[in-house]
Design a protein around this motif. Structure first.
Motif, PDB file in Angstrom:
ATOM      1  N   ILE A   1       0.845  -1.202   0.000  1.00 46.34           N
ATOM      2  CA  ILE A   1       0.000   0.000   0.000  1.00 46.34           C
ATOM      3  C   ILE A   1       0.880   1.251   0.000  1.00 46.34           C
ATOM      4  CG2 ILE A   1      -1.685   1.324   1.334  1.00 46.34           C
ATOM      5  CD1 ILE A   1      -2.780  -1.468   2.308  1.00 46.34           C
ATOM      6  N   MET A   2       1.909   1.249   0.828  1.00 46.15           N
ATOM      7  CA  MET A   2       2.820   2.408   0.869  1.00 46.15           C
ATOM      8  C   MET A   2       3.660   2.501  -0.401  1.00 46.15           C
ATOM      9  SD  MET A   2       3.990   2.830   4.831  1.00 46.15           S
ATOM     10  CE  MET A   2       4.243   1.117   5.238  1.00 46.15           C
ATOM     11  N   LEU A   3       3.881   1.373  -1.056  1.00 46.19           N
ATOM     12  CA  LEU A   3       4.599   1.372  -2.329  1.00 46.19           C
ATOM     13  C   LEU A   3       3.873   2.260  -3.350  1.00 46.19           C
ATOM     14  CD1 LEU A   3       6.847   0.144  -4.182  1.00 46.19           C
ATOM     15  CD2 LEU A   3       5.188  -1.670  -4.721  1.00 46.19           C
ATOM     16  N   ILE A   4       2.558   2.207  -3.360  1.00 45.33           N
ATOM     17  CA  ILE A   4       1.772   3.004  -4.310  1.00 45.33           C
ATOM     18  C   ILE A   4       2.063   4.489  -4.136  1.00 45.33           C
ATOM     19  CG2 ILE A   4      -0.579   3.691  -4.957  1.00 45.33           C
ATOM     20  CD1 ILE A   4      -1.394   0.765  -4.072  1.00 45.33           C
ATOM     21  N   GLY A   5       1.986   4.970  -2.908  1.00 47.03           N
ATOM     22  CA  GLY A   5       2.255   6.388  -2.655  1.00 47.03           C
ATOM     23  C   GLY A   5       3.689   6.773  -2.965  1.00 47.03           C
ATOM     24  N   ASN A   6       4.616   5.921  -2.591  1.00 41.40           N
ATOM     25  CA  ASN A   6       6.035   6.226  -2.823  1.00 41.40           C
ATOM     26  C   ASN A   6       6.397   6.203  -4.302  1.00 41.40           C
ATOM     27  OD1 ASN A   6       7.990   6.425  -0.260  1.00 41.40           O
ATOM     28  ND2 ASN A   6       6.117   5.325   0.251  1.00 41.40           N
ATOM     29  N   LEU A   7       5.779   5.317  -5.065  1.00 41.70           N
ATOM     30  CA  LEU A   7       6.028   5.307  -6.506  1.00 41.70           C
ATOM     31  C   LEU A   7       5.411   6.530  -7.173  1.00 41.70           C
ATOM     32  CD1 LEU A   7       5.671   1.544  -7.497  1.00 41.70           C
ATOM     33  CD2 LEU A   7       7.768   2.894  -7.243  1.00 41.70           C
ATOM     34  N   PHE A   8       4.245   6.956  -6.694  1.00 43.39           N
ATOM     35  CA  PHE A   8       3.649   8.177  -7.229  1.00 43.39           C
ATOM     36  C   PHE A   8       4.570   9.362  -6.951  1.00 43.39           C
ATOM     37  CE2 PHE A   8       0.709  11.708  -7.647  1.00 43.39           C
ATOM     38  CZ  PHE A   8      -0.008  11.346  -8.775  1.00 43.39           C
ATOM     39  N   PHE A   9       5.153   9.381  -5.751  1.00 47.26           N
ATOM     40  CA  PHE A   9       6.108  10.438  -5.416  1.00 47.26           C
ATOM     41  C   PHE A   9       7.321  10.374  -6.347  1.00 47.26           C
ATOM     42  CE2 PHE A   9       9.240  12.903  -3.268  1.00 47.26           C
ATOM     43  CZ  PHE A   9       8.558  13.810  -2.474  1.00 47.26           C
TER      44      PHE A   9
ATOM     45  N   PHE B   1      -9.228  -0.908   9.563  1.00 57.88           N
ATOM     46  CA  PHE B   1      -8.171  -1.509   8.751  1.00 57.88           C
ATOM     47  C   PHE B   1      -6.812  -1.587   9.449  1.00 57.88           C
ATOM     48  CE2 PHE B   1     -11.215   0.358   5.728  1.00 57.88           C
ATOM     49  CZ  PHE B   1     -11.577  -0.788   5.050  1.00 57.88           C
ATOM     50  N   SER B   2      -6.731  -1.117  10.681  1.00 56.48           N
ATOM     51  CA  SER B   2      -5.505  -1.209  11.476  1.00 56.48           C
ATOM     52  C   SER B   2      -4.305  -0.602  10.736  1.00 56.48           C
ATOM     53  CB  SER B   2      -5.254  -2.670  11.863  1.00 56.48           C
ATOM     54  OG  SER B   2      -4.146  -2.802  12.706  1.00 56.48           O
ATOM     55  N   VAL B   3      -3.228  -1.349  10.652  1.00 55.86           N
ATOM     56  CA  VAL B   3      -1.996  -0.875  10.023  1.00 55.86           C
ATOM     57  C   VAL B   3      -2.225  -0.538   8.542  1.00 55.86           C
ATOM     58  CG1 VAL B   3       0.371  -1.527   9.432  1.00 55.86           C
ATOM     59  CG2 VAL B   3      -0.566  -2.173  11.644  1.00 55.86           C
ATOM     60  N   ASN B   4      -3.047  -1.325   7.873  1.00 53.65           N
ATOM     61  CA  ASN B   4      -3.354  -1.045   6.469  1.00 53.65           C
ATOM     62  C   ASN B   4      -4.058   0.304   6.315  1.00 53.65           C
ATOM     63  OD1 ASN B   4      -2.219  -3.418   5.542  1.00 53.65           O
ATOM     64  ND2 ASN B   4      -4.143  -4.533   5.535  1.00 53.65           N
ATOM     65  N   GLY B   5      -4.888   0.669   7.280  1.00 53.89           N
ATOM     66  CA  GLY B   5      -5.567   1.964   7.238  1.00 53.89           C
ATOM     67  C   GLY B   5      -4.588   3.123   7.287  1.00 53.89           C
ATOM     68  N   VAL B   6      -3.577   2.995   8.126  1.00 56.29           N
ATOM     69  CA  VAL B   6      -2.557   4.044   8.203  1.00 56.29           C
ATOM     70  C   VAL B   6      -1.720   4.065   6.924  1.00 56.29           C
ATOM     71  CG1 VAL B   6      -0.546   4.874   9.496  1.00 56.29           C
ATOM     72  CG2 VAL B   6      -2.523   3.979  10.719  1.00 56.29           C
ATOM     73  N   ALA B   7      -1.429   2.892   6.379  1.00 56.85           N
ATOM     74  CA  ALA B   7      -0.685   2.829   5.116  1.00 56.85           C
ATOM     75  C   ALA B   7      -1.483   3.484   3.988  1.00 56.85           C
ATOM     76  CB  ALA B   7      -0.354   1.374   4.777  1.00 56.85           C
ATOM     77  N   ILE B   8      -2.794   3.248   3.959  1.00 55.20           N
ATOM     78  CA  ILE B   8      -3.660   3.907   2.970  1.00 55.20           C
ATOM     79  C   ILE B   8      -3.603   5.418   3.162  1.00 55.20           C
ATOM     80  CG2 ILE B   8      -6.070   4.276   2.261  1.00 55.20           C
ATOM     81  CD1 ILE B   8      -6.515   1.246   2.976  1.00 55.20           C
ATOM     82  N   ALA B   9      -3.702   5.857   4.408  1.00 52.84           N
ATOM     83  CA  ALA B   9      -3.666   7.295   4.705  1.00 52.84           C
ATOM     84  C   ALA B   9      -2.353   7.927   4.246  1.00 52.84           C
ATOM     85  CB  ALA B   9      -3.885   7.529   6.202  1.00 52.84           C
ATOM     86  N   ILE B  10      -1.249   7.226   4.473  1.00 53.14           N
ATOM     87  CA  ILE B  10       0.069   7.719   4.027  1.00 53.14           C
ATOM     88  C   ILE B  10       0.088   7.868   2.505  1.00 53.14           C
ATOM     89  CG2 ILE B  10       2.473   6.966   3.667  1.00 53.14           C
ATOM     90  CD1 ILE B  10       2.330   8.026   6.357  1.00 53.14           C
ATOM     91  N   SER B  11      -0.318   6.828   1.795  1.00 52.80           N
ATOM     92  CA  SER B  11      -0.266   6.859   0.334  1.00 52.80           C
ATOM     93  C   SER B  11      -1.208   7.908  -0.251  1.00 52.80           C
ATOM     94  CB  SER B  11      -0.587   5.472  -0.248  1.00 52.80           C
ATOM     95  OG  SER B  11       0.548   4.649  -0.153  1.00 52.80           O
ATOM     96  N   VAL B  12      -2.421   7.978   0.259  1.00 57.77           N
ATOM     97  CA  VAL B  12      -3.368   8.975  -0.257  1.00 57.77           C
ATOM     98  C   VAL B  12      -2.854  10.385   0.032  1.00 57.77           C
ATOM     99  CG1 VAL B  12      -5.719   9.897  -0.057  1.00 57.77           C
ATOM    100  CG2 VAL B  12      -5.354   7.426  -0.170  1.00 57.77           C
ATOM    101  N   GLY B  13      -2.274  10.597   1.208  1.00 58.76           N
ATOM    102  CA  GLY B  13      -1.707  11.908   1.547  1.00 58.76           C
ATOM    103  C   GLY B  13      -0.618  12.314   0.569  1.00 58.76           C
ATOM    104  N   ILE B  14       0.261  11.380   0.234  1.00 61.44           N
ATOM    105  CA  ILE B  14       1.334  11.652  -0.732  1.00 61.44           C
ATOM    106  C   ILE B  14       0.746  11.997  -2.096  1.00 61.44           C
ATOM    107  CG2 ILE B  14       3.210  10.579  -2.072  1.00 61.44           C
ATOM    108  CD1 ILE B  14       3.890   8.965   0.499  1.00 61.44           C
ATOM    109  N   ILE B  15      -0.237  11.232  -2.520  1.00 64.13           N
ATOM    110  CA  ILE B  15      -0.851  11.459  -3.832  1.00 64.13           C
ATOM    111  C   ILE B  15      -1.544  12.819  -3.876  1.00 64.13           C
ATOM    112  CG2 ILE B  15      -2.665  10.641  -5.403  1.00 64.13           C
ATOM    113  CD1 ILE B  15      -1.786   7.737  -4.499  1.00 64.13           C
ATOM    114  N   VAL B  16      -2.248  13.184  -2.808  1.00 63.02           N
ATOM    115  CA  VAL B  16      -2.900  14.494  -2.747  1.00 63.02           C
ATOM    116  C   VAL B  16      -1.854  15.607  -2.851  1.00 63.02           C
ATOM    117  CG1 VAL B  16      -4.132  16.074  -1.182  1.00 63.02           C
ATOM    118  CG2 VAL B  16      -4.980  13.749  -1.529  1.00 63.02           C
TER     119      VAL B  16
END
Length: 195
Positions: A115-123, A164-179
């Motif tokens: 999940i965090m890979l998505i945000g980091n690759l977008f970055f 979503f526990s840890v996955n929820g935070v990972a989603i939040a990280i990736s979406v934040g980066i994308i925004v």
């Protein structure tokens, strides 16, 4: 760049905010083992950061010397192939990486890592936007993007962590980066339109 020294310092100060915000949020809601899984997943993604750090001096030099640098060439010929290679390595080799560096106990870090890979690759694909804003004395647009990133992260973390526990935070990280990066890209295209 000399004209925007104060703006750069503001940007750097704002950049300190999100550094460990994710760990603070996780620590407030989850147990120590879950926080450890998240930190492990985050560390596995960290090498992607080194790529855009390595590209940064080159990109700044290109932008300084070529007023109308074509980002499409860099994106199509370097960044997209690199992203495809990284995606392949993380998707198909991620579990092996986790058990090699850690142990089977850390296999639950595989999903948040992806999940965090998505945000980091977008970055990675859009890392140049910050440099373009800096060269064009619009670094405050990057600062606003960082603030949007932090705000998005906090709101989504609170909404997603219970379910979503840890996955929820990972989603939040990736979406934040994308925004953040979408906001920066919007600013870049606005500047290019006026030039």
């Amino acid at each position: 760049i000399k004209n925007s020294f104060f703006k750069i310092r503001i940007d750097q100060a704002i950049g300190v905010i999100p550094i460990n915000l994710d760990i603070l949020v996780l620590g407030s809601y989850l147990d120590t083992f879950s926080v450890g899984l998240y930190q492990f997943a985050k560390k596995l993604i960290e090498p992607i950061n080194y790529l855009y750090v390595a590209f940064s001096p080159w990109m700044l030099n290109k932008l300084k010397n070529e007023n109308d640098y074509k980002f499409s060439f860099l994106t199509k010929n370097v960044l997209i192939p690199t992203s495809i290679l990284l995606t392949t390595l993380y998707v198909f080799g991620g579990e092996l990486l986790i058990t090699t560096i850690g142990s089977k106990e850390f296999l639950n870090s595989y999903q948040p890592m992806l999940i965090m890979l998505i945000g980091n690759l977008f970055f990675l694909l859009t890392f140049w936007s910050r440099h373009y804003l800096l060269i064009n004395n619009k670094i405050l647009a990057h600062t606003k993007g960082r603030l949007l990133n932090s705000l998005t992260f906090v709101i989504l973390s609170i909404l997603l962590i219970d379910e979503f526990s840890v996955n929820g935070v990972a989603i939040a990280i990736s979406v934040g980066i994308i925004v953040q990066k979408l906001f920066e890209l919007k600013s870049v295209f606005r500047i290019k339109k006026t030039n």
